[in-house]
Enzyme design. Sequence first.
Site, PDB file in Angstrom:
ATOM      1  N   HIS A 142       0.782  -1.101  -0.024  1.00  0.00           N
ATOM      2  CA  HIS A 142      -0.031   0.033   0.105  1.00  0.00           C
ATOM      3  C   HIS A 142       0.988   1.472  -0.010  1.00  0.00           C
ATOM      4  CE1 HIS A 142       0.754  -0.823   4.246  1.00  0.00           C
ATOM      5  NE2 HIS A 142       0.817   0.607   4.280  1.00  0.00           N
ATOM      6  N   ALA A 143       0.161   2.293  -0.237  1.00  0.00           N
ATOM      7  CA  ALA A 143       0.817   3.849   0.164  1.00  0.00           C
ATOM      8  C   ALA A 143      -0.093   4.477   0.792  1.00  0.00           C
ATOM      9  CB  ALA A 143       0.979   4.381  -1.239  1.00  0.00           C
TER      10      ALA A 143
END
Length: 144
Positions: free
Chosen positions: A52-53
């Site tokens: 994820h970011a």
Amino acid sequence: MTTSLAQFIDLPVIPERRGNLSFVEGGVHVPFDIARVYYLYDVPSGSVRAGHAHKALQQLVLPISGSFDVKLFDGRVWETVTLNRPSRGLYIGPGIWREIENFSSGAFCVVLASLRYDEADYYREMDDFIASRPWNQTPRRGEP
């Protein structure tokens, strides 16, 4: 071992014959106040964590024991770094996709975060993350 997508932070080490001591202070050793701490351990062989970011969150990833690889992606370029020294962390700012893999047996990863958990701060899907990158933004009518 270099990266243009994140920054290595070497923490103080106080060596002593009884064992070394390292520490981290928010706003001193990391460029944020520490709002949350979490850790990964007993990660099965072949597993990938993260994926994820973040939109705003900043993190310092520390390999307290063992080693692991951190794959970083800004929407254009992938980089991989190995973390294996407990006094050297990896600062990851917002807008960088991360995946953590190749955990050695007994690896222990601690993450210091600038914000409390907020699901709205995550990009969980790669397509959404890539679409959010500034170079993928289409100007609205009348905008430069």
